[in-house]
Scaffold this motif. Structure first.
Motif, PDB file in Angstrom:
ATOM      1  N   SER A 218     -15.715  27.648  61.641  1.00  0.00           N
ATOM      2  CA  SER A 218     -15.188  26.804  60.799  1.00  0.00           C
ATOM      3  C   SER A 218     -13.895  27.349  60.287  1.00  0.00           C
ATOM      4  N   ALA A 219     -13.034  26.512  59.949  1.00  0.00           N
ATOM      5  CA  ALA A 219     -11.920  26.575  59.177  1.00  0.00           C
ATOM      6  C   ALA A 219     -12.115  27.071  57.900  1.00  0.00           C
ATOM      7  N   PRO A 220     -11.082  28.050  57.462  1.00  0.00           N
ATOM      8  CA  PRO A 220     -11.355  28.477  56.065  1.00  0.00           C
ATOM      9  C   PRO A 220     -11.275  27.561  55.094  1.00  0.00           C
ATOM     10  N   ARG A 221     -11.870  27.482  54.167  1.00  0.00           N
ATOM     11  CA  ARG A 221     -11.761  26.471  52.946  1.00  0.00           C
ATOM     12  C   ARG A 221     -11.215  27.130  52.030  1.00  0.00           C
ATOM     13  N   ARG A 222     -10.324  26.266  51.164  1.00  0.00           N
ATOM     14  CA  ARG A 222      -9.608  26.918  50.054  1.00  0.00           C
ATOM     15  C   ARG A 222     -10.129  25.859  48.780  1.00  0.00           C
ATOM     16  N   ALA A 223     -10.413  26.935  47.654  1.00  0.00           N
ATOM     17  CA  ALA A 223     -10.699  25.731  46.562  1.00  0.00           C
ATOM     18  C   ALA A 223      -9.424  25.340  45.850  1.00  0.00           C
ATOM     19  N   ALA A 224      -9.583  24.133  45.361  1.00  0.00           N
ATOM     20  CA  ALA A 224      -8.103  23.649  44.833  1.00  0.00           C
ATOM     21  C   ALA A 224      -7.948  24.449  43.494  1.00  0.00           C
ATOM     22  N   THR A 225      -6.858  25.200  43.530  1.00  0.00           N
ATOM     23  CA  THR A 225      -6.542  26.001  42.265  1.00  0.00           C
ATOM     24  C   THR A 225      -5.099  25.740  42.031  1.00  0.00           C
ATOM     25  N   GLU A 226      -5.043  25.582  40.606  1.00  0.00           N
ATOM     26  CA  GLU A 226      -3.467  25.664  40.135  1.00  0.00           C
ATOM     27  C   GLU A 226      -3.184  27.068  40.186  1.00  0.00           C
ATOM     28  N   ALA A 227      -2.021  27.207  40.545  1.00  0.00           N
ATOM     29  CA  ALA A 227      -1.352  28.558  40.452  1.00  0.00           C
ATOM     30  C   ALA A 227      -1.126  29.000  38.962  1.00  0.00           C
ATOM     31  N   GLY A 228      -1.637  30.015  38.479  1.00  0.00           N
ATOM     32  CA  GLY A 228      -1.597  30.498  37.025  1.00  0.00           C
ATOM     33  C   GLY A 228      -0.342  31.280  36.748  1.00  0.00           C
ATOM     34  N   PRO A 229      -0.302  32.126  35.849  1.00  0.00           N
ATOM     35  CA  PRO A 229       0.854  32.866  35.368  1.00  0.00           C
ATOM     36  C   PRO A 229       1.283  33.754  36.484  1.00  0.00           C
ATOM     37  N   PRO A 230       2.588  34.318  36.415  1.00  0.00           N
ATOM     38  CA  PRO A 230       2.997  35.235  37.328  1.00  0.00           C
ATOM     39  C   PRO A 230       2.453  36.743  37.047  1.00  0.00           C
ATOM     40  N   LEU A 231       1.964  37.069  38.277  1.00  0.00           N
ATOM     41  CA  LEU A 231       1.358  38.529  38.189  1.00  0.00           C
ATOM     42  C   LEU A 231       2.380  39.744  38.618  1.00  0.00           C
ATOM     43  N   LEU A 232       2.534  39.426  39.862  1.00  0.00           N
ATOM     44  CA  LEU A 232       3.436  40.655  40.594  1.00  0.00           C
ATOM     45  C   LEU A 232       4.930  39.989  40.712  1.00  0.00           C
ATOM     46  N   HIS A 233       5.779  40.769  40.286  1.00  0.00           N
ATOM     47  CA  HIS A 233       7.212  40.294  39.993  1.00  0.00           C
ATOM     48  C   HIS A 233       7.903  41.377  40.716  1.00  0.00           C
ATOM     49  N   VAL A 234       8.641  40.946  41.947  1.00  0.00           N
ATOM     50  CA  VAL A 234       9.817  41.856  42.553  1.00  0.00           C
ATOM     51  C   VAL A 234      10.979  41.284  42.426  1.00  0.00           C
ATOM     52  N   GLN A 235      11.756  42.136  42.100  1.00  0.00           N
ATOM     53  CA  GLN A 235      13.465  41.795  41.999  1.00  0.00           C
ATOM     54  C   GLN A 235      14.301  42.784  42.422  1.00  0.00           C
ATOM     55  N   ASN A 236      15.541  42.604  43.193  1.00  0.00           N
ATOM     56  CA  ASN A 236      16.566  43.519  43.518  1.00  0.00           C
ATOM     57  C   ASN A 236      15.945  44.704  44.156  1.00  0.00           C
TER      58      ASN A 236
END
Lengths: 361, 509
Positions: free
Chosen positions: B238-256
């Motif tokens: 069976s293909a994986p199922r994904r629950a419909a979720t709204e993206a929440g607040p940013p957790l991991l942030h990488v810059q430069n």
């Protein structure tokens, strides 16, 4: 045709069995060596392994020697084994042993003729610190400049020996010694002496420290995170870094522990069995302890037995030299054989031998 | 027409497992024949027997009507059988021509060899400069070195073991073009893979192995990928199922994020920036060796980076080690299982302590709670269906796929707020891969942020919300994964690796 096949799991039975087999093979090969020298091999082996403990004429002298010689070997080897497991090769325990002895002795002699009961414990601490700091030199050079700790620690042994010669003939020389080299006798002065605690057993504070070190190392390796990290760093350096081990901190800690225990052993020796700082009070315990550490498979209990066995071959070897006129080099070859067989057989705990060349994988 | 290679009843057993059990099939001249199966189905053992690396216990092979029993690879090569391995055996510090020479019994003069390499690479559309250092080549180019090394022997049967696992879609196209040309000239090709769409596009016939036995054969063009998958796995997936979720607040942030590599052939990271939100899966695609390991190390805390470059919940963690990051909820699983994610000689219980000691309380005051560690190891084994006699077993005794399940499970069960995984299903069989992907989606569904680094683009498209490509240490801007085509992804992965076959042929003509 013989083939080696990797075992899925390391064999526990062989990990214990190989040292026994190595001793047996050493006896056979050593016996052949002694026979080739024209001596009775059975008698030579008996003199080395049996008489020091059970022959009534010599045992009263040699039995206490067993603990006297095994104590420093075990104490130093325990310290070395932690670093060896982590892949940190401190080969210079002999130097740390000498510096520990000089520092502790110098501290004690500075308070001469004090007989305070606090003096000896303080000397132990200073001796330990001396060994620790001497070991920090290769440790820091390795972490800062990526030097090879094997070379640096080894070469520092010769520096330590030069300092020892200076101490024995110069700054620690006995002012009442009529110009002879060597310090005051620490063992015969209350307050600085490390006495035999139970008569005719050879038991002194250094032996007790060795036993404590065995237990502490056992607990450390089996239950403590530090021991876990040591093993991890030795087996899988990348996994250790992933776990969160700082390689530099580990180098310094392992060098520090091995140096501290070697320094402590040196202090116990110079205040007890050796008695005083002389040009050659050290008799190579720091180097022999490397053999002891591997003979005991870097395991604390193994090192305990290996130290006793090594001490036995020393005492027995001297006895065989004396009684049969065997050359000292023959005894050294004999001891070398022991290490050779042990390391050669080591392969059996991780591999099994298959006879026949059917289908290589 | 007689078969080029006829295999009859080949059997090979290893202690505890029968790798091949009475396997028979035939390869026709000029045929592209697929050997299909999950990891551990016995494909590798099979081809090792054909190539003379392993001797069968029973059965026999016939090559062009003659009995064929190669005792070593050189005998196989003499009989016209060549093989391109999944893992390359090339020396990075030598150039292409020098590397090719190393495999030859009677190497020609370097100048002649360089000319022949140029000829072959032109004929078969494999752009390659014989004078370049292998260390500077991409994975696709390295594979070409291996292929040309084989083609110089003028083989009648070419064995390719999982050749596309390291290639970009465009590089795959070039490879297929070459293979079709070879097959048209009469060279038989034995093509090992578990990528079904590729097999449908390329192969004339397929033999399917499961647990060492032939379970079926088919003409790939005439059956659907789903049918082949069912034959391969023995049940429908069976293909994986994904629950419909709204993206929440940013957790991991990488810059430069910039890092210089620690080794001469490592990849520098150049100005990498992205954000992973709660409840989101960010997929990072790219061919191995483009900075994946370096990126994972920078996120796990094995490599520290400049202040402000990595932050979790607005807290700067770029100067923190792995443990401090785990404490704050950032768990990671590196690609290399043996020696990096797990210590091979340690038991599974000991390996549980490797990463889970803080979040699962496996140590108190510096002392390890072995009972708790063992319980945790059992929990991972049970929840992730790790096939092993028990937690006392050394990690090296587990098969690659099982150890991977253990490593992924160990991080998942720590309930991470951010999970970073590199190649989560590499070497794992299809059904286990499906369950790992499902677990990743479930973790995201529960509000964690997941960063998946993978070379398997199908996998990334299946589970990612957003997709970015890593190429030579640079990360493309993440795009919404839904609606991305393979072609767009190929372009994101960087068309710089002289992808355009026609151009090169033109240039060298």
């Amino acid at each position: 045709m013989l083939r080696l096949e990797k075992r899925p799991n390391p064999s526990r039975a062989w990990a214990i069995g190989t040292p026994v087999l190595a001793v047996i093979l050493t006896m056979i090969a050593g016996g052949a060596l002694f026979a080739a020298l024209g001596k009775d091999p059975v008698e030579a082996i008996r003199l080395i392994f049996w008489d020091p403990l059970f022959n009534e004429r010599v045992a009263s002298f040699s039995r206490p020697q067993l603990l006297v010689k095994a104590g420093p070997l075990i104490l130093i080897a325990i310290g070395l084994s932690l670093g060896f497991r982590a892949g940190i090769w401190n080969i210079g325990a002999e130097g740390q042993y000498i510096i520990g002895a000089i520092c502790g002795a110098a501290f004690g002699l500075a308070f001469y003729p004090s007989e305070s009961i606090f003096l000896f414990p303080a000397m132990v601490i200073v001796g330990t610190l001396g060994g620790l700091l001497w070991a920090m030199i290769p440790g820091v050079l390795k972490t800062v400049f990526r030097t090879n700790e094997i070379l640096v620690s080894l070469l520092l042994v010769y520096v330590a020996e030069a300092i020892l010669a200076l101490a024995a003939t110069g700054f620690l020389r006995n002012p009442e010694g009529m110009g002879f080299p060597g310090s005051r006798n620490l063992a015969r002065h209350p307050g600085t002496d490390n006495p035999e605690l139970i008569a005719n057993t050879g038991m002194h504070w250094g032996v007790i420290a060795a036993f404590v070190a065995v237990i502490a190392a056992y607990v450390l390796l089996n239950r403590h995170l530090f021991g876990y990290q040591v093993k991890l760093a030795g087996q899988a350096p990348r996994a250790a870094r992933f776990h969160g081990v700082s390689p530099n901190a580990l180098i310094l800690t392992c060098m520090g522990i091995s140096g501290a225990l070697a320094g402590m052993a040196g202090l116990f020796e110079v205040t007890g069995p050796a008695g005083q700082i002389t040009i050659d009070f050290n008799v190579g315990y720091g180097f022999t302890a490397i053999i002891v550490a591997f003979l005991g498979r870097l395991h604390p209990v193994g090192i305990l037995f290996a130290g006793l066995l090594m001490a036995l071959t020393y005492i027995g070897g001297e006895l065989a030299q004396l009684m049969l006129g065997l050359p000292a080099s023959a005894i050294q070859v004999f001891q070398g054989m022991l290490l050779f067989f042990l390391l050669a057989l080591d392969v059996l705990s991780n591999y099994r031998i298959r006879i026949g060349g059917r289908a290589a994988a | 027409m007689t078969a080029f290679l006829d295999i009859a009843g080949l059997t090979k057993a290893y202690p505890g497992v029968v790798a091949n059990d009475d396997v028979s099939f035939a390869i026709q001249p000029g045929e592209v024949h697929a050997l299909l199966g999950e990891n551990g189905a016995g494909k590798s053992t099979m081809v090792k027997m054909i190539y003379g690396l392993v001797r069968p216990d029973a059965g026999h092979m016939t090559l062009r009507g003659q009995p064929y029993a190669p005792s070593e690879p050189s005998a196989a090569r003499a009989a016209g059988v060549a093989m391109v391995f999944q893992h390359f055996s090339l020396f990075e510090a030598l150039d292409v021509a020098e590397n090719v020479t190393l495999g030859m019994e009677k190497p020609p003069r370097m100048r002649d060899l360089a000319r022949r390499i140029a000829e072959v690479s032109e004929t078969y559309g494999l752009p390659l400069d014989p004078g370049r250092k292998v260390g500077d080549l991409s994975a696709g180019e390295r594979q070409r070195v291996e292929i040309i090394r084989c083609l110089l022997q003028d083989p009648k049967l070419l064995i390719m073991d999982e050749p596309t696992s390291v290639l970009t879609p465009q590089e795959v196209e070039i490879l297929f073009h070459t293979l079709r040309k070879l097959s048209a000239e009469g060279t038989a090709i034995l093509y090992i893979s578990h990528k079904l769409e590729e097999i449908r596009a390329l192969c004339d016939a397929a033999t399917i192995l499961r647990r060492g036995k032939v379970v079926g054969s088919c003409t790939p063009r005439e059956v659907s990928a789903a049918e082949m998958a069912e034959m391969m796995v023995g049940k429908s997936l069976s293909a994986p199922r994904r629950a419909a979720t709204e993206a929440g607040p940013p957790l991991l942030h990488v810059q430069n994020l910039n890092l210089t590599p620690a080794t001469p052939f490592g990849t520098p990271l150049r100005n990498i920036g992205f954000t992973v939100h709660a409840g989101e899966v960010l997929g990072i695609g790219g061919v191995a060796g483009n900075g994946q390991d370096e990126l994972l190390a920078a996120l796990s805390g094995e490599t520290l980076s400049a202040r402000g470059s990595v932050s979790l919940d607005d807290e700067d963690i770029s100067q923190m080690g792995p443990d401090a990051r785990r404490e704050r909820g950032l768990c990671s699983a590196p690609e290399e299982r043996i020696g990096h994610a797990a210590a091979p000689d340690m038991s599974l219980t000991e390996n549980a302590v490797l990463t889970a000691k803080l979040r699962r309380g496996l140590a108190h005051g510096g002392f390890i709670d072995w009972r708790a560690a063992e319980d945790f190891a059992r929990e991972v084994i049970a929840s992730f269906d790790v096939r092993t006699p028990g937690p006392q077993v050394a990690a090296r005794a587990l098969s690659g796929g099982n150890l991977q399940k253990y490593v992924i499970g160990r991080e998942m069960l720590q309930d991470p707020r951010v999970l970073v995984v590199n190649q989560p299903t590499w070497g794992v069989d299809a059904s286990a891969a499906a369950s790992i992907r499902q677990a990743i989606l479930d973790l995201a569904g529960s509000g964690s942020a997941v960063l998946v680094i993978s070379q398997d683009l199908d996998e990334l498209l299946e589970i990612s919300d957003r997709f970015a490509a890593l190429n030579e240490g640079r990360l493309s801007a993440p795009k919404d994964a839904r609606g991305l085509t393979m072609e767009q992804i190929g372009l994101m992965l960087g068309g710089a690796h002289d992808m355009h076959e026609a151009e090169v042929v033109h240039a060298s003509a």
